[in-house]
Design an enzyme around this catalytic site. Structure first.
Site, mmCIF file in Angstrom:
data_model
loop_
_atom_site.group_PDB
_atom_site.id
_atom_site.type_symbol
_atom_site.label_atom_id
_atom_site.label_comp_id
_atom_site.label_asym_id
_atom_site.label_seq_id
_atom_site.Cartn_x
_atom_site.Cartn_y
_atom_site.Cartn_z
ATOM 1 N N CYS A 298 21.154 19.311 31.976
ATOM 2 C CA CYS A 298 20.353 19.699 33.147
ATOM 3 C C CYS A 298 21.106 19.674 34.465
ATOM 4 O O CYS A 298 21.232 20.696 35.132
ATOM 5 C CB CYS A 298 19.122 18.787 33.249
ATOM 6 S SG CYS A 298 17.950 18.978 31.891
ATOM 7 N N LYS B 59 25.081 10.313 27.888
ATOM 8 C CA LYS B 59 24.288 9.111 28.136
ATOM 9 C C LYS B 59 23.915 8.508 26.795
ATOM 10 O O LYS B 59 24.059 9.173 25.753
ATOM 11 C CB LYS B 59 23.038 9.437 28.966
ATOM 12 C CG LYS B 59 22.035 10.330 28.259
ATOM 13 C CD LYS B 59 20.830 10.637 29.127
ATOM 14 C CE LYS B 59 19.931 9.445 29.291
ATOM 15 N NZ LYS B 59 18.656 9.807 29.972
#
Length: 440
Positions: free
Chosen positions: A263, A324
């Protein structure tokens, strides 16, 4: 409600499974026959905690189905969600809307009765107008409302984010459209989720503005970390000190190697391009993107400095490859420019990631993949912690040190305390904090 979800990527599959769990009848549609066949076998194409159980439960309850043919699901649907990819377009950084527009055209041919067509994909401002134009041009008789309903899901916590959202943004000024969207999200009223209705273009802008602002917070604290190192401050305490001000907030104030994922890099680029199309300059967002790109590569130089300025012939162990924890997503992961930088400097790279190694092999084919953190550390001149997986937060430091050629750790997520690492006999570098050496 009867829902057709076009696209079974991250957004489509999570949204479809959650809508089904609300009690709606959901059919997820994808052109990829292998992906649909895998879903029929109960195999989930992405890693997201709890998603496999959620899908299995709702398939068993016959509220969730998968197919490659959208014609019947669309014809029967009260709402059709477009959740296809909008990657950065090669060459200019604009969002590639070809999948969205192709889906709109195909949906238009199958519409029957009043239907709300919803863009769930992240799309530039004005995309809903074009989707509506395509549908009306393809099927002039269609009784349709086109709405925007951007997603705000964090990878690794997507199911909770969907079921307990900060807000649900719906862009439509049509009363019939508002009623259908209100009915779809009604199960959330028990959680008192704020359902926010806006104009369609405003909803599209909210998504981009939110991601750009969060990317700005990350880049801001990363620059403060660099300054903190130079002046002898502790960036973690600085972040806490400013984050306790409720005008600022504590989230996204963790220094690291730069943001990545599906994103933030894509959406900041797209927002800049949208602004340029309207002759507006977004200087802050442009700076955020430039600083972030430079930072990822600079992390390799940080590793080199920890080893005296040269990596030629050295072995570097990289712990964590995904952008992540709790995801297998390698899109724009900081590990990619870091590892390529290490290799360019002459290092041999070994790596371990709890779930992301299969995805990583396509991006980083020339490194050695290991079965755990300790085998990765064997023979290493330095360990670099890139992703803050929980598995890396309580490593056996004595065992690590025994496996390594040199006891050097570069912690790009500030997982450990400098004094703890010095006591364990490591040369330890982190971000925005004092270094630690074996001498204390």
């Amino acid at each position: 409600m009867r829902i057709a979800m076009i696209g079974t990527g991250y957004v489509g599959l999570v949204s479809g499974a959650c809508f089904a769990d609300f009690g709606h009848d959901v059919i997820c549609v994808d052109k990829d026959e292998k992906k649909i066949a895998a879903l029929h076998r109960g195999e989930i194409p992405i890693y997201e905690p709890g998603l496999d159980e959620l899908v299995a439960t709702n398939v068993k309850a016959k509220r969730l189905e998968f197919t490659t043919d959208l014609s019947k699901p669309v014809a029967d649907a009260d709402a059709v969600f477009i959740a296809v990819g909008t990657p950065s377009r090669r060459g200019d950084g604009h969002a590639d809307l070809s999948y969205v527009y192709a889906a709109a055209k195909e949906i238009a041919r199958s519409l029957s009765g009043f239907t709300v067509v919803v863009t769930k994909s992240t799309v530039p401002v004005g995309t809903g107008d074009e989707v509506e134009r395509i549908i009306r041009e393809t099927n002039p008789k269609a009784d349709v409302v086109v709405a925007s309903n951007p997603e705000f899901l964090r990878e690794g916590a997507a199911i909770r984010d969907f079921k307990f959202p900060d807000r649900v943004v719906v862009g439509t000024s049509d009363e019939r459209g508002r009623k259908v969207m209100g009915d779809i999200y009604r199960p959330l009223s028990l959680n008192q989720a704020p359902l926010m209705f806006t104009e369609r273009r405003t909803a599209e802008m909210i998504k981009y503005a939110a991601n750009a602002f969060l990317a700005t917070k990350i880049t801001f604290i990363n620059e403060i970390a660099d300054l903190s190192e130079k002046v002898g401050a502790n960036v973690q305490e600085v972040a806490r000190g400013i984050g306790l001000d409720n005008r600022i907030g504590t989230k996204f104030l963790h220094a690291g190697p730069g943001f990545g994922g599906s994103c933030f890099p894509k959406d900041t680029k797209a927002l800049i391009k949208i602004a340029q199309d309207y002759d507006v300059t977004l200087r802050i967002v442009e700076s955020v993107l430039a600083v972030n790109e430079n930072r990822k590569r600079a992390m390799a130089r940080k590793v080199s400095q920890a080893l005296g300025g040269s990596l030629r012939g050295k072995t570097i162990a990289v712990l964590g490859l995904t952008f992540k924890p709790d995801t297998d997503d390698m899109r724009d992961a900081p590990s990619i420019p870091l590892v390529t930088g290490l290799i360019d400097m002459g290092a041999k790279v070994k790596a371990f990631d709890p779930v992301g190694m299969e995805q990583a092999k396509g991006e980083l084919p020339s490194i050695i993949y290991c079965e755990d953190a300790y085998s990765c550390a064997t023979g290493a001149d330095a360990i670099v912690i890139v992703t803050e997986w929980v598995q890396f937060r309580a490593l056996d430091l004595g065992r690590l040190k025994a496996e390594m050629t040199q006891p050097v750790i570069v912690d790009l997520r500030n997982i450990y305390r400098p004094e703890e690492m010095a006591k364990a006999g490591f040369v330890y570098e982190s971000l925005g904090r004092a270094s630690a050496s074996r001498d204390g």
